[in-house]
Scaffold this active site. Structure first.
Site, PDB file in Angstrom:
ATOM      1  N   HIS A  75       0.863  -1.183   0.000  1.00 58.11           N
ATOM      2  CA  HIS A  75       0.000   0.000   0.000  1.00 58.11           C
ATOM      3  C   HIS A  75       0.898   1.232   0.000  1.00 58.11           C
ATOM      4  CE1 HIS A  75      -3.242   2.329   2.568  1.00 58.11           C
ATOM      5  NE2 HIS A  75      -3.040   2.885   1.377  1.00 58.11           N
ATOM      6  N   MET A 149     -10.281   3.191   2.357  1.00 53.44           N
ATOM      7  CA  MET A 149      -9.703   3.488   3.676  1.00 53.44           C
ATOM      8  C   MET A 149     -10.835   3.776   4.657  1.00 53.44           C
ATOM      9  SD  MET A 149      -6.411   3.196   3.510  1.00 53.44           S
ATOM     10  CE  MET A 149      -6.127   3.730   5.193  1.00 53.44           C
ATOM     11  N   GLY A 154      -2.129   6.928   7.500  1.00 50.48           N
ATOM     12  CA  GLY A 154      -0.954   7.519   8.136  1.00 50.48           C
ATOM     13  C   GLY A 154      -0.529   6.828   9.414  1.00 50.48           C
ATOM     14  N   GLY A 156      -1.423   3.313  12.334  1.00 54.12           N
ATOM     15  CA  GLY A 156      -2.228   2.196  12.809  1.00 54.12           C
ATOM     16  C   GLY A 156      -2.953   2.596  14.087  1.00 54.12           C
ATOM     17  N   GLY A 157      -3.863   1.736  14.513  1.00 61.01           N
ATOM     18  CA  GLY A 157      -4.484   1.915  15.822  1.00 61.01           C
ATOM     19  C   GLY A 157      -5.567   2.969  15.908  1.00 61.01           C
ATOM     20  N   GLY A 188      -8.135  -0.053   8.087  1.00 53.09           N
ATOM     21  CA  GLY A 188      -8.162   0.939   9.160  1.00 53.09           C
ATOM     22  C   GLY A 188      -9.235   0.652  10.188  1.00 53.09           C
ATOM     23  N   GLY A 189      -8.801   0.391  11.416  1.00 53.63           N
ATOM     24  CA  GLY A 189      -9.763   0.197  12.503  1.00 53.63           C
ATOM     25  C   GLY A 189     -10.552  -1.098  12.403  1.00 53.63           C
ATOM     26  N   GLY A 209      -4.117  -4.339  11.511  1.00 51.69           N
ATOM     27  CA  GLY A 209      -2.802  -4.167  12.117  1.00 51.69           C
ATOM     28  C   GLY A 209      -2.865  -4.375  13.617  1.00 51.69           C
TER      29      GLY A 209
HETATM   30  C1  DX5 Z   1      -2.958   3.114   7.916  1.00 49.85           C
HETATM   31  C2  DX5 Z   1      -2.511   1.893   7.193  1.00 49.85           C
HETATM   32  C3  DX5 Z   1      -3.085   0.638   7.707  1.00 49.85           C
HETATM   33  C4  DX5 Z   1      -2.747   0.318   9.135  1.00 49.85           C
HETATM   34  C5  DX5 Z   1      -4.002  -0.254   9.725  1.00 49.85           C
HETATM   35  O1  DX5 Z   1      -2.633   4.250   7.205  1.00 49.85           O
HETATM   36  O2  DX5 Z   1      -2.843   1.963   5.816  1.00 49.85           O
HETATM   37  O3  DX5 Z   1      -2.796  -0.470   6.870  1.00 49.85           O
HETATM   38  O4  DX5 Z   1      -1.709  -0.606   9.306  1.00 49.85           O
HETATM   39  O5  DX5 Z   1      -3.822  -0.391  11.080  1.00 49.85           O
HETATM   40  P1  DX5 Z   1      -5.011  -0.725  12.080  1.00 49.85           P
HETATM   41  O6  DX5 Z   1      -5.590  -2.021  11.646  1.00 49.85           O
HETATM   42  O7  DX5 Z   1      -4.328  -0.768  13.402  1.00 49.85           O
HETATM   43  O8  DX5 Z   1      -6.031   0.396  11.964  1.00 49.85           O
HETATM   44 ZN    ZN Z   2      -2.569   0.091   4.595  1.00 52.64          ZN
END
Ligand code: DX5
Ligand code: ZN
Length: 248
Positions: A75, A149, A154, A156-157, A188-189, A209
């Site tokens: 990505h 998205m 930008g 995780g978490g 995301g989330g 993530g």
């Molecule tokens: C965020 C990334 C995601 C991120 C997701 O910009 O594109 O791939 O790793 O993380 P979680 O699952 O913790 O929201």
């Molecule tokens: Zn991603």
């Protein structure tokens, strides 16, 4: 949109995002999710321009390539993504996903998808939460993957953004109406509390993530996170959605 529109069986895929893994033990983290039945490995590239954060480039993709046979779902959260396609293709990416917002217009997005496919890879376009979803729809026939998205890219978490289901459903309707062979990925989330809603809205591919690599289970009383158990929990939540994940 009637539930009947989603009645066709669809394979569901879970893609752990290494962004939340312990990079001092990356090989171990990848081996655990591969053994636990992950479908793709999601790799988040950030350039400190398209998003404020800075992560890594092709060298880390090359390292992942040596660590796993899982498809690498890369990505690219970068400006001018065309500059990087060749480098990530050579590094061993299987899927390259670029952002609609990083390209001047729809024609450029289709050209990017062609350039990715010309290198023998699956082509994806990602769309940020604030971009009208209508801008993605005309490009779908050119794609192997559409990435919606469900947080601001930008980091995780973050929490799954309310209103994402409607956007996912619009993309699902367009894919089904044209009978396209295009995955609908969400990122995301995504966790046990949100994955079923995303699946019901029509997503079939789920990036996760924090909910995989940093899941805190009260029963584990301070022990380190267990990504394999976290993956199972996501599959169980998908079954609760009335849809089944592969291998569940
Ligand atoms: C965020 C990334 C995601 C991120 C997701 O910009 O594109 O791939 O790793 O993380 P979680 O699952 O913790 O929201
Ligand atoms: Zn991603």
């Amino acid at each position: 949109m009637t539930p009947a529109a989603w009645s066709k069986p669809r394979e569901l895929r879970i893609c752990p995002s290494i962004l939340s893994a312990d990079f001092s033990r990356l090989g171990e983290a990848i081996a655990v999710v591969q053994r636990a039945g992950a479908d793709f490995l999601h790799v988040d590239v950030m350039d400190a321009q398209f998003v404020p954060n800075l992560t890594f480039g092709p060298i880390v993709v090359e390292a992942c390539r040596k660590l796993t046979s899982l498809p690498l779902d890369v990505h690219l959260m970068v400006v001018s993504p065309m500059r990087f396609l060749e480098g990530f293709a050579r590094a061993g990416a299987d899927h390259l996903i670029v952002h609609l917002e990083a390209l001047p217009d729809a024609a450029a997005a289709s050209a990017a998808a062609r350039a990715i496919r010309d290198r023998g890879l699956r082509a994806g376009i990602a769309i940020k939460p604030g971009t009208p979803i209508e801008r993605l729809l005309p490009i779908l026939p050119d794609l192997d993957q559409a990435l919606v998205m469900t947080v601001e890219p930008g980091a995780g978490g973050q929490a799954f953004l309310p209103g994402s289901e409607g956007r996912i459903a619009r993309v699902r309707a367009a894919i089904d109406a044209q009978d396209l062979d295009c995955l609908l990925e969400v990122d995301g989330g995504i966790g046990p509390a949100t994955i079923a809603a995303a699946a019901r809205a029509g997503a079939d591919t789920f990036v996760a993530g924090n909910s995989i690599f940093r899941a805190t289970d009260p029963d584990r009383r301070g022990r380190p996170p267990d990504p394999a158990a976290a993956l199972r929990a996501l599959r169980e939540a998908l079954q609760g959605s009335g849809r089944a994940a592969k291998g569940a």
